[in-house]
Every structure is written in structure tokens, then in C-alpha cells.
Design an enzyme around this catalytic site. Sequence first.
Site, PDB file in Angstrom:
ATOM      1  N   PRO A  32      -5.054   8.989 -11.510  1.00  0.00           N
ATOM      2  CG  PRO A  32      -7.036   8.589 -12.687  1.00  0.00           C
ATOM      3  CD  PRO A  32      -5.900   7.894 -12.013  1.00  0.00           C
ATOM      4  CB  THR A  42     -25.368   7.932  -0.516  1.00  0.00           C
ATOM      5  OG1 THR A  42     -24.195   8.727  -0.423  1.00  0.00           O
ATOM      6  CG2 THR A  42     -26.354   8.713  -1.379  1.00  0.00           C
ATOM      7  CG  ASP A  43     -21.953  10.216   3.113  1.00  0.00           C
ATOM      8  OD1 ASP A  43     -22.001   9.987   1.894  1.00  0.00           O
ATOM      9  OD2 ASP A  43     -20.876  10.252   3.753  1.00  0.00           O
ATOM     10  CD  GLU A  44     -21.618  10.707  -2.726  1.00  0.00           C
ATOM     11  OE1 GLU A  44     -21.822  11.355  -3.751  1.00  0.00           O
ATOM     12  OE2 GLU A  44     -20.841   9.722  -2.677  1.00  0.00           O
ATOM     13  CG  ASP A  71     -11.757  19.220  -8.610  1.00  0.00           C
ATOM     14  OD1 ASP A  71     -11.923  18.007  -8.385  1.00  0.00           O
ATOM     15  OD2 ASP A  71     -11.797  20.098  -7.730  1.00  0.00           O
ATOM     16  NE  ARG A  72     -16.429  12.996  -9.093  1.00  0.00           N
ATOM     17  CZ  ARG A  72     -16.506  12.046  -8.149  1.00  0.00           C
ATOM     18  NH1 ARG A  72     -16.956  12.333  -6.941  1.00  0.00           N
ATOM     19  NH2 ARG A  72     -16.140  10.803  -8.418  1.00  0.00           N
ATOM     20  CE1 TYR A 120     -25.589   7.344  -6.160  1.00  0.00           C
ATOM     21  CE2 TYR A 120     -24.127   8.735  -4.861  1.00  0.00           C
ATOM     22  CZ  TYR A 120     -24.866   7.570  -5.010  1.00  0.00           C
ATOM     23  OH  TYR A 120     -24.875   6.637  -3.991  1.00  0.00           O
ATOM     24  N   GLY A 167     -18.301  20.276  -9.840  1.00  0.00           N
ATOM     25  CA  GLY A 167     -19.120  20.329  -8.624  1.00  0.00           C
ATOM     26  C   GLY A 167     -18.632  19.422  -7.508  1.00  0.00           C
ATOM     27  CG  ASN A 195      -9.917  12.206  -2.288  1.00  0.00           C
ATOM     28  OD1 ASN A 195     -10.548  11.514  -1.480  1.00  0.00           O
ATOM     29  ND2 ASN A 195     -10.511  12.912  -3.230  1.00  0.00           N
ATOM     30  CB  ILE A 225     -23.154  -2.315  -0.869  1.00  0.00           C
ATOM     31  CG1 ILE A 225     -22.084  -1.220  -0.933  1.00  0.00           C
ATOM     32  CG2 ILE A 225     -23.690  -2.463   0.556  1.00  0.00           C
ATOM     33  CD1 ILE A 225     -22.602   0.189  -0.671  1.00  0.00           C
ATOM     34  CE  LYS A 284     -29.182   6.048  -3.206  1.00  0.00           C
ATOM     35  NZ  LYS A 284     -29.639   4.636  -3.356  1.00  0.00           N
ATOM     36  CG  ASP A 289     -28.278  -6.748 -10.016  1.00  0.00           C
ATOM     37  OD1 ASP A 289     -27.752  -6.343  -8.973  1.00  0.00           O
ATOM     38  OD2 ASP A 289     -27.993  -6.292 -11.157  1.00  0.00           O
TER      39      ASP A 289
HETATM   40  P1  NAD Z   1     -23.095  -0.798  -7.523  1.00  0.00           P
HETATM   41  O1  NAD Z   1     -23.099   0.187  -8.652  1.00  0.00           O
HETATM   42  O2  NAD Z   1     -21.865  -1.593  -7.246  1.00  0.00           O
HETATM   43  O3  NAD Z   1     -24.283  -1.851  -7.710  1.00  0.00           O
HETATM   44  C1  NAD Z   1     -25.556  -1.477  -8.125  1.00  0.00           C
HETATM   45  C2  NAD Z   1     -26.323  -2.736  -8.506  1.00  0.00           C
HETATM   46  O4  NAD Z   1     -27.645  -2.333  -8.922  1.00  0.00           O
HETATM   47  C3  NAD Z   1     -25.704  -3.504  -9.682  1.00  0.00           C
HETATM   48  O5  NAD Z   1     -25.698  -4.884  -9.403  1.00  0.00           O
HETATM   49  C4  NAD Z   1     -26.625  -3.182 -10.846  1.00  0.00           C
HETATM   50  O6  NAD Z   1     -26.685  -4.221 -11.811  1.00  0.00           O
HETATM   51  C5  NAD Z   1     -27.956  -3.005 -10.138  1.00  0.00           C
HETATM   52  N1  NAD Z   1     -28.887  -2.159 -10.906  1.00  0.00           N
HETATM   53  C6  NAD Z   1     -28.623  -0.949 -11.468  1.00  0.00           C
HETATM   54  N2  NAD Z   1     -29.714  -0.513 -12.126  1.00  0.00           N
HETATM   55  C7  NAD Z   1     -30.677  -1.452 -11.948  1.00  0.00           C
HETATM   56  C8  NAD Z   1     -32.043  -1.561 -12.379  1.00  0.00           C
HETATM   57  N3  NAD Z   1     -32.598  -0.604 -13.141  1.00  0.00           N
HETATM   58  N4  NAD Z   1     -32.753  -2.651 -12.001  1.00  0.00           N
HETATM   59  C9  NAD Z   1     -32.184  -3.627 -11.237  1.00  0.00           C
HETATM   60  N5  NAD Z   1     -30.896  -3.586 -10.838  1.00  0.00           N
HETATM   61  C10 NAD Z   1     -30.161  -2.510 -11.181  1.00  0.00           C
HETATM   62  O7  NAD Z   1     -23.544   0.051  -6.244  1.00  0.00           O
HETATM   63  P2  NAD Z   1     -23.079  -0.062  -4.722  1.00  0.00           P
HETATM   64  O8  NAD Z   1     -21.856   0.743  -4.537  1.00  0.00           O
HETATM   65  O9  NAD Z   1     -23.101  -1.487  -4.327  1.00  0.00           O
HETATM   66  O10 NAD Z   1     -24.276   0.713  -4.013  1.00  0.00           O
HETATM   67  C11 NAD Z   1     -25.466   0.021  -3.617  1.00  0.00           C
HETATM   68  C12 NAD Z   1     -26.406   1.010  -2.969  1.00  0.00           C
HETATM   69  O11 NAD Z   1     -25.783   1.604  -1.830  1.00  0.00           O
HETATM   70  C13 NAD Z   1     -26.815   2.157  -3.871  1.00  0.00           C
HETATM   71  O12 NAD Z   1     -28.173   2.447  -3.641  1.00  0.00           O
HETATM   72  C14 NAD Z   1     -25.930   3.316  -3.417  1.00  0.00           C
HETATM   73  O13 NAD Z   1     -26.566   4.558  -3.648  1.00  0.00           O
HETATM   74  C15 NAD Z   1     -25.813   3.014  -1.949  1.00  0.00           C
HETATM   75  N6  NAD Z   1     -24.569   3.502  -1.299  1.00  0.00           N
HETATM   76  C16 NAD Z   1     -23.348   3.229  -1.851  1.00  0.00           C
HETATM   77  C17 NAD Z   1     -22.193   3.665  -1.203  1.00  0.00           C
HETATM   78  C18 NAD Z   1     -20.827   3.355  -1.750  1.00  0.00           C
HETATM   79  O14 NAD Z   1     -19.823   3.836  -1.195  1.00  0.00           O
HETATM   80  N7  NAD Z   1     -20.694   2.522  -2.776  1.00  0.00           N
HETATM   81  C19 NAD Z   1     -22.289   4.392  -0.007  1.00  0.00           C
HETATM   82  C20 NAD Z   1     -23.553   4.639   0.523  1.00  0.00           C
HETATM   83  C21 NAD Z   1     -24.694   4.189  -0.132  1.00  0.00           C
HETATM   84  P1  TYD Z   2     -15.476   7.875  -5.633  1.00  0.00           P
HETATM   85  O1  TYD Z   2     -14.853   6.576  -5.272  1.00  0.00           O
HETATM   86  O2  TYD Z   2     -15.955   8.089  -7.040  1.00  0.00           O
HETATM   87  O3  TYD Z   2     -16.655   8.126  -4.581  1.00  0.00           O
HETATM   88  P2  TYD Z   2     -17.583   9.448  -4.336  1.00  0.00           P
HETATM   89  O4  TYD Z   2     -17.351  10.427  -5.424  1.00  0.00           O
HETATM   90  O5  TYD Z   2     -18.963   8.890  -4.349  1.00  0.00           O
HETATM   91  O6  TYD Z   2     -17.158   9.961  -2.988  1.00  0.00           O
HETATM   92  O7  TYD Z   2     -14.438   9.042  -5.315  1.00  0.00           O
HETATM   93  C1  TYD Z   2     -13.880   9.205  -4.012  1.00  0.00           C
HETATM   94  C2  TYD Z   2     -13.026  10.465  -4.041  1.00  0.00           C
HETATM   95  O8  TYD Z   2     -11.898  10.256  -4.910  1.00  0.00           O
HETATM   96  C3  TYD Z   2     -13.755  11.682  -4.582  1.00  0.00           C
HETATM   97  O9  TYD Z   2     -13.337  12.840  -3.863  1.00  0.00           O
HETATM   98  C4  TYD Z   2     -13.278  11.776  -6.026  1.00  0.00           C
HETATM   99  C5  TYD Z   2     -11.862  11.227  -5.968  1.00  0.00           C
HETATM  100  N1  TYD Z   2     -11.395  10.528  -7.193  1.00  0.00           N
HETATM  101  C6  TYD Z   2     -10.173  10.897  -7.782  1.00  0.00           C
HETATM  102  O10 TYD Z   2      -9.455  11.803  -7.298  1.00  0.00           O
HETATM  103  N2  TYD Z   2      -9.790  10.249  -8.921  1.00  0.00           N
HETATM  104  C7  TYD Z   2     -10.538   9.249  -9.488  1.00  0.00           C
HETATM  105  O11 TYD Z   2     -10.135   8.699 -10.534  1.00  0.00           O
HETATM  106  C8  TYD Z   2     -11.766   8.872  -8.857  1.00  0.00           C
HETATM  107  C9  TYD Z   2     -12.632   7.786  -9.446  1.00  0.00           C
HETATM  108  C10 TYD Z   2     -12.158   9.540  -7.714  1.00  0.00           C
END
Ligand code: NAD
Ligand code: TYD
Length: 351
Positions: A211, A131-133, A286-287, A156, A289, A255, A13, A160, A34
Site C-alpha cells: 500500500p 527525531t528529525d520529524e 494518502d496519509r 507524533y 498531513g 518512497n 532502535i 516528540k 520497557d
Molecule cells: P519502537 O516503537 O520500536 O519502540 C518503542 C519502545 O518503547 C517499545 O519497546 C515499547 O514497548 C516502549 N514503550 C512505549 N511506551 C512505553 C511506556 N509508556 N513505558 C515504557 N516503555 C514504553 O520505537 P523505535 O523506532 O525503536 O524508536 C525509539 C526512539 O527513537 C523513539 O523515541 C523514536 O521517537 C526515536 N526515533 C525513531 C526513529 C525511527 O526511524 N524509528 C527515527 C528517529 C528517532
Molecule cells: P514510516 O515507515 O511510517 O515512517 P515515517 O512516517 O515516520 O517517515 O513511513 C515512511 C514513508 O512511507 C512515509 O512517507 C509514509 C510511507 N508509507 C507508505 O507509503 N505506505 C505504508 O504502508 C507505510 C507504513 C508508509
Amino acid sequence: MKTILITGGAGFIGSHVVRLFVNKYPDYKIVNLDKLTYAGNLANLRDIENAPNYIFEKKDICDFDAIKTLFDKYNFDGVIHLAAESHVDRSIKDPFTFARTNIMGTLSLLQAAKEAWKDNTDGKLFYHISTDEVYGSLENGGFFVETTSYDPRSPYSASKASSDHFVRAYHNTYGLPIIVSNCSNNYGPYQFPEKLIPLFINNIRNNKPLPVYGKGENIRDWLYVVDHARAIDLIYHKGKNGETYNIGGFNEWRNIDLIKVMIKVTDKLLGRAEGESEKLITYVSDRAGHDLRYAIDSTKLHKELGWEPSLQFEEGIEKTVHWYLDNQEWLDQVTSGEYQKYYENMYKIKS
Ligand code: NAD
Ligand code: TYD
């Protein structure tokens, strides 16, 4: 002229946010901090890396002295904080790293901002991306709104949630200008292929098993990453100090249904028969939790700031599959080396 620190700008992002700000605001100086963990990749920013208003700093957000030095060096007007450990499965295996980066790293940035802005907070903003999580799992219908109580259930989301609390505590206790936004699952180009959508596109391309955790009945609410970046731009410039904004596109998918759409689109683009790759679907344990359902209500953002997603899901997923198939070099680069070990380790345990 503003100088903005964007953390985690080499990640999924973050790279879209950096690109948007660098291109849209040529009079801003954008500093991307970064650590370049496995998830950070400067190849995500090749197109803007030579822009005159862009600077990269390789630093760890947990290194408080280094962060303080950066605040002295650049005199930041604002921080958009995205750096984090972001993958739920990794957090289950290694919660300490998540607590360190997501909680202590955020705290270190907050403290540096508080010290740097102690004499004057006019025009300053610490914008925390969450995040919404953090709201937990919706088992019985309904939506997450900004006032939903926190109920994080994975390491995670717990890390957050904790970071969100620290951000609000710095606002309440020290008067730090802050905003928090909580977004649903993102998808699109440059996402590390450990997350569902890029992992499955890559596996379909390589005829590898897909998977599916549990019965594939968990529900996620998907937003195209560029729409998240647009929301972040709007909130940074127009959001109100101390507020929280939920971001999401009212786009829920089970999913297994989403996986079938991905298979359909990918098979079509690869010239395979319709549904040919459904044979790759492999149900695995399953994952731990595993949250059942996330669904975000972003009415406040729409009503107060006029944001809405620009893309319908069908268009977004097609663009996304196209991008991964067209950028095989990027995929091959990020799935070599350490990734192989991660993948074998993770999926040996689950299957
Ligand atoms: P990502 O894992 O793709 O990227 C994380 C970045 O942070 C990487 O470039 C990594 O090198 C950097 N990083 C990690 N640890 C670090 C540290 N100690 N110091 C400096 N840099 C560090 O993550 P993303 O999916 O792009 O998510 C970005 C943000 O958005 C996160 O805070 C995440 O919680 C939030 N978010 C993500 C999603 C999603 O669907 N991916 C949804 C909602 C919120
Ligand atoms: P993910 O992309 O890891 O996002 P989050 O867990 O943060 O929502 O997973 C999205 C959904 O897909 C989640 O319900 C877990 C499921 N999933 C699988 O079924 N198989 C996989 O290999 C992965 C990575 C996720």
C-alpha cells in the site's frame, strides 16, 4: 563502572542500543526499562538477555513512583531515553496515547533524574533520543540543521517536539545535564512491521498488496539502525552537555524508488524473476498531513565527534531484506494476534 538506564530497550532502535552497550561495556550495568507495548519484544534481545551486566525492568515511564523507586534502587549515572510511541499512522488515530507516553512519560523521567541528582550532577547525563520529524516538512529543498525552527505537523512529531522542549527546559531551569539528538528514518533488523520497510518486505514475501500512500513521491532520509546506535554511543560518551546533534547519512529516497529497490532485492533473494513483485504495488489514499520530505544535515556530528555511517545504503538494504527473510519466525510471531486486527483496520480505511 557506570549504571545506565536505557528506556524502550525492547523496541527497534532501543534493542540495538542495549546490545551495543552490553557487549561493548562489560563493566557497565545496563538496565533496560520497557513497558512491552505491542512494539516491545524481549525476543529482540535473546542473544544478550543472560549477560551478567544486563537487567530488565518491566515498567511504564508514566508511572512516576515506579521510576523514582528505580532511581533509588540503581543510582543511575545516566539515562538514554528511547521509550516512545513511534508510529505516525497510529498517532493520527490515537493522539492521546502519544501525548501521554511521549510527553508525560519523558517528564516523569526528567523529574526523577532531577530529584535523584539534585546534590551532585557530576558525571550524570540525561540523553534524549528524538527525531528529525520535529523540524517539519522540507517542501522547497534544503536540510534540517540543529538550529532549524521546530514545526511539527503530526501528532507524533508534536509529542516528540514537546518532549524535546521539556528536556531543554530542565537543563535551562534546573541545570540538568542533557543532550538531545534528532535522527532521520531508521531501517534494519527488529523493526516492527507496521513501518514501511519491514511491512513491505513481509508483504512481498507473502504476495500481499504493497500500500503506497498518495503518489509515492514523499522523500525520507534512511539510516541503518546500527549506525544510529553507534552515534548514540559516541554522543553519550563524547557529546557536550546542553547540545543537540542531528544524525543522518545524507541518504534520501523517494518512497516509490525505495520500494522498487526493495522489490528487486527481495525478488532476487526469493528466487523470483526480476521485478515480478512490482505487480503488488497498490496506490492507496494518502496519509493525513503527510510530510513531503525530511533530510538531515549531520555535519556537526561528523565535524565535532567524527561520526560517519559505516554502511552504504545498498549494503544496508540487502542485509535488512536478508535478515527478515531469515527470521520468519520472528516476523510470524510479531504479526500474529493483535497485529492482524491493526492491519485490517488501518488498511481498510486507506484503500
Ligand atoms: P519502537 O516503537 O520500536 O519502540 C518503542 C519502545 O518503547 C517499545 O519497546 C515499547 O514497548 C516502549 N514503550 C512505549 N511506551 C512505553 C511506556 N509508556 N513505558 C515504557 N516503555 C514504553 O520505537 P523505535 O523506532 O525503536 O524508536 C525509539 C526512539 O527513537 C523513539 O523515541 C523514536 O521517537 C526515536 N526515533 C525513531 C526513529 C525511527 O526511524 N524509528 C527515527 C528517529 C528517532
Ligand atoms: P514510516 O515507515 O511510517 O515512517 P515515517 O512516517 O515516520 O517517515 O513511513 C515512511 C514513508 O512511507 C512515509 O512517507 C509514509 C510511507 N508509507 C507508505 O507509503 N505506505 C505504508 O504502508 C507505510 C507504513 C508508509
